[in-house]
Scaffold this motif. Sequence first.
Motif: not given
Length: 343
Positions: A318-323, A330-335
């Motif tokens: 969402n943040l990426r969408g606004t900024d 944004s790659d949080t999949s590794r977590l």
Amino acid sequence: MPEVLISEPRAGHYELALRVRNPLAESAILSDVPRMDGWLLRLGINEDGGAVAAPCRNVSGVVVGGLPGRGKSAWLASMLGSFAHRDDVQMLLIDGKQGYDLECLAPRAYRYLTGDEAGDLNAVREALHDVQTLMRHRLGNAKDIYGQSNLWAAGPSRYFPVVFVVIDECQAYLDLRSFSVKEDKAVASEIDSIVRDLVKRGRAAGIIVVLSTQRPTADSIPTSTRDNCGLRVCFSVATREAATAVLGEFTADSPQSPIGCPVGVGVASVDGWSMKFRSPYVPEALLEKAVRDCRELTADPLDLMCRAVVELTDRTNNLRGTDAAGPDNSDTSRLLPAREPLD
Ligand SMILES: Nc1ncnc2c1ncn2[C@@H]1O[C@H](COP(=O)(O)OP(=O)(O)OP(=O)(O)O)[C@@H](O)[C@H]1O
Ligand SMILES: [Mg+2]
């Protein structure tokens, strides 16, 4: 006067304590389940009648020992039941006796192994292995997922709760001498090494292992595991050796001796400092109802962590969408934690 205690709090000053009654001698029954809001493990009352508890922040292990029928399970159930109303606490319960001692906590356990399942060493290993996976993920990604290297510094939360791993009658798994079949011995030794690992490294990940035994010896609770446990609680035992197996350093003539204590009375040792206490008894029906009323809070901590990461991913997207000009982190999949297959 039944008892007079004399102490010298500072040189030349003497203090007399006149004890008209001994709170440890009379059993106490509660009519309500106490609710614990801080991070203290409720013990009960001390010799002066004052409430006593032991801190559990940054504690990775608790050892509980005592002869059969002396109040270990009753204390465990009521102490853990005091946390039932909190969404930042989850529990895994394993009953090595394969009975009903921890039954009243079952609705608040994301996994409860008793009966035949607790007799299946592979099932026990699998449940503990999942906790080890959780610990590894929490330790490896701590800064990303809760912003601190230690969960206690960030504060336990709904998605990152404190996990109590309770193994009642742990000698059923940890005493390797009791296994004659080679395969069983191998699985039991794996259970032992997972427990050692959890007690050694689980502190910063908010994992608290509770090991309870009616046969306190160095075989039931390995000495190195005991030494890593921040809290040790010894209910009545018959010998100095048994008291030492639970408490560590212990002298038989100490006034804080658990040898021959009445049911529900024990000695707790925290950071080398010990105190005698009586654990008030909470009737099972009361405890059962209080815990059952909170059952909707029960969740598997690995699933909670997955949910937290998914929410973090959504927020980042969402943040990426606004900024759009912002950095691409944004790659949080590794977590995302995944249950690791057993070897
Ligand atoms: N704090 C207490 N005050 C009074 N009575 C108690 C207390 N704790 C336990 N009891 C009584 O003693 C009985 C046995 O207690 P508990 O099941 O906790 O023993 P235990 O130490 O877990 O024994 P085991 O090793 O056989 O599992 C309880 O059912 C209860 O009747
Ligand atoms: Mg018991």
